[in-house]
Design an enzyme around this catalytic site. Sequence first.
Site, PDB file in Angstrom:
ATOM      1  N   GLY A  71     -33.715 -15.301   2.600  1.00 17.57           N
ATOM      2  CA  GLY A  71     -34.315 -13.591   2.683  1.00 17.57           C
ATOM      3  C   GLY A  71     -35.078 -14.568   4.107  1.00 17.57           C
ATOM      4  O   GLY A  71     -35.544 -13.621   4.981  1.00 17.57           O
ATOM      5  N   THR A  72     -35.726 -15.527   3.675  1.00 15.16           N
ATOM      6  CA  THR A  72     -36.897 -16.136   5.114  1.00 15.16           C
ATOM      7  C   THR A  72     -36.337 -15.697   6.257  1.00 15.16           C
ATOM      8  O   THR A  72     -36.695 -14.794   7.239  1.00 15.16           O
ATOM      9  CB  THR A  72     -37.336 -17.555   4.434  1.00 15.16           C
ATOM     10  N   ASN A 151     -42.692  -9.517  -5.068  1.00 15.73           N
ATOM     11  CA  ASN A 151     -42.583 -10.341  -6.204  1.00 15.73           C
ATOM     12  C   ASN A 151     -44.001 -11.235  -6.554  1.00 15.73           C
ATOM     13  O   ASN A 151     -42.996 -11.162  -7.830  1.00 15.73           O
ATOM     14  CB  ASN A 151     -41.711 -11.424  -5.495  1.00 15.73           C
ATOM     15  N   GLN A 179     -36.200  -9.041  -3.617  1.00 16.72           N
ATOM     16  CA  GLN A 179     -36.920  -8.886  -5.221  1.00 16.72           C
ATOM     17  C   GLN A 179     -36.112  -6.859  -5.932  1.00 16.72           C
ATOM     18  O   GLN A 179     -35.319  -7.745  -7.071  1.00 16.72           O
ATOM     19  CB  GLN A 179     -37.973  -8.465  -5.253  1.00 16.72           C
ATOM     20  N   SER A 199     -31.630 -11.907  -0.437  1.00 14.94           N
ATOM     21  CA  SER A 199     -31.289 -12.946  -0.341  1.00 14.94           C
ATOM     22  C   SER A 199     -30.353 -13.766  -2.006  1.00 14.94           C
ATOM     23  O   SER A 199     -30.691 -12.943  -2.696  1.00 14.94           O
ATOM     24  CB  SER A 199     -32.616 -13.857  -0.548  1.00 14.94           C
ATOM     25  N   HIS A 201     -30.289 -16.155  -3.734  1.00 17.21           N
ATOM     26  CA  HIS A 201     -30.400 -16.906  -4.939  1.00 17.21           C
ATOM     27  C   HIS A 201     -31.523 -16.308  -5.921  1.00 17.21           C
ATOM     28  O   HIS A 201     -31.717 -16.726  -7.395  1.00 17.21           O
ATOM     29  CB  HIS A 201     -31.350 -18.122  -4.665  1.00 17.21           C
ATOM     30  N   THR A 238     -22.144 -22.388  12.850  1.00 12.28           N
ATOM     31  CA  THR A 238     -20.659 -22.426  11.958  1.00 12.28           C
ATOM     32  C   THR A 238     -21.526 -21.703  10.775  1.00 12.28           C
ATOM     33  O   THR A 238     -22.286 -21.822  10.129  1.00 12.28           O
ATOM     34  CB  THR A 238     -20.456 -23.668  12.044  1.00 12.28           C
ATOM     35  N   CYS A 326     -46.313 -16.157  -6.400  1.00 15.30           N
ATOM     36  CA  CYS A 326     -45.369 -17.277  -7.651  1.00 15.30           C
ATOM     37  C   CYS A 326     -45.105 -18.517  -7.266  1.00 15.30           C
ATOM     38  O   CYS A 326     -44.361 -18.879  -8.002  1.00 15.30           O
ATOM     39  CB  CYS A 326     -44.960 -16.558  -7.983  1.00 15.30           C
TER      40      CYS A 326
HETATM   41  C1  LIG Z   1     -37.522 -15.065  -2.291  1.00 17.46           C
HETATM   42  C2  LIG Z   1     -38.221 -14.427  -1.780  1.00 17.46           C
HETATM   43  C3  LIG Z   1     -38.221 -13.950  -0.279  1.00 17.46           C
HETATM   44  C4  LIG Z   1     -37.505 -15.188   0.477  1.00 17.46           C
HETATM   45  O1  LIG Z   1     -35.908 -15.253  -0.083  1.00 17.46           O
HETATM   46  P1  LIG Z   1     -35.603 -16.557   0.605  1.00 17.46           P
HETATM   47  O2  LIG Z   1     -34.089 -16.865   0.257  1.00 17.46           O
HETATM   48  O3  LIG Z   1     -35.814 -17.943  -0.113  1.00 17.46           O
HETATM   49  O4  LIG Z   1     -35.931 -17.509   1.896  1.00 17.46           O
HETATM   50  C5  LIG Z   1     -38.464 -13.349   0.603  1.00 17.46           C
HETATM   51  N1  LIG Z   1     -39.004 -12.007   0.275  1.00 17.46           N
HETATM   52  C6  LIG Z   1     -39.224 -12.217  -1.452  1.00 17.46           C
HETATM   53  C7  LIG Z   1     -39.919 -10.405  -1.292  1.00 17.46           C
HETATM   54  C8  LIG Z   1     -38.707 -12.847  -1.804  1.00 17.46           C
HETATM   55  O5  LIG Z   1     -38.990 -12.614  -3.179  1.00 17.46           O
END
Ligand SMILES: *Cc1c(COP(=O)(O)O)cnc(C)c1O
Length: 408
Positions: A71-72, A151, A179, A199, A201, A238, A326
């Site tokens: 996500g980052t 979040n 989220q 994201s 995870h 890659t 959090c």
């Molecule tokens: C977890 C999260 C991210 C970052 O995602 P990562 O895959 O951990 O880099 C960005 N925005 C929100 C709202 C998140 O909850």
Amino acid sequence: MRRIYFDHGVTTPVHPLVAEEMYRCLKDNFGNPSSLHHFGNRARKAVEEAREKVAAAIGANPPEIVFTSGGTEANNMAIHGIAYTNQHRGNHIITTAVEHHSVINTVKALGKQGFTVTILPVDSYGMVRPEDVARAITDRTILISIIHANNEIGTVNPVAEIGRIAREKGVYFHTDACQSFGRLRVNVEELNVDLLTISGHKIHGPKGVGALYLRKGVRWRQTLFHGGAQERLRRAGTENVPGIVGLGKAAELAVSDLEARAAQLARVRDYAIKRILGSFKHVRLTGHPTARLPNHASFCFDFVEGESMLLSLDLKGIATSSGSACTSGSLEPSHVLLAIGLPPEVAHGSLCLTFGPENTEADVDYFVEVMGPILERLRAISPLDEETAYADRNECLSCRAADICRHH
Ligand SMILES: *Cc1c(COP(=O)(O)O)cnc(C)c1O
């Protein structure tokens, strides 16, 4: 010891079917998707199948999906890419005070590089007002980036309405849906977005992989990495093939039977909110009471440090979050809690419970049972207490900024 995981907003356990597909991929499909031989073709096929699954899950077309390291990266890529590609049209970027760090820090960095930045305030629930967005747009505005669901406090923003305003004014609109995806319906057409971040995870997929949705025709070019031509020249390097396969499977699962899963999460959430507000004194719900993530219950407890609660709960086997994003590691009060108008000493007492499919009402009962003595002990040694709070401030800390006060 009984272990209860109430921290699904920070990360989720990998779904067994996701782990299985990833393992199969690692074991049997090691090729480089850029290779033209059999091994490369098989890996390419796995990546493209995952792209179809992610696209289908959010109502996009497969070529509009770019895989990232999470996500980052997707947030950085979205904002940088739009900013630098559209400089000739303007230099104004709009965001909000309650974004994830990967958005707010990216926008602030651009603010030091000649871009003009507007950071919109939110209401006491953490919600952005569409009329504020409309008012902030100028002839120079090129991008609006607003989080879908927060979040830290779970509040869901009126993204579809904001997207309509952005489109009317011809401004690109990005939303961070890390989220919301897998917990609410996330459809890029219904939400009127041009760019959207997910994201792995956060949706029972692997860490280190995510995706950016880039609407066809958006003027965007990659600005972060120099390198090869992967992802149609949009993300060099890659591909993380097993991670991408895991993300594809997780995305497919995230939208199958979504309504039923969300309803079950909301039952546990509502039970937790009711029990916690009903069992303890000087506690308030943070975020919107109804327009919130189905798995999210967040609170501020007065006269107590969030971190102390978190550590005491961990000793009893319960995993929670407190404070900034959090996440721990920061002594600064959360920028989100300050943005909704809480005084710093109240913001320090935040505790965030985010539920997953394995959590039950019985888990919540156990939480309430162990939380009572913890609160009592921590408040007994706290330098802040009811008396001094009343005397110093001449007002009740619990009522001051609270929309829900059950005590007065
Ligand atoms: C977890 C999260 C991210 C970052 O995602 P990562 O895959 O951990 O880099 C960005 N925005 C929100 C709202 C998140 O909850």
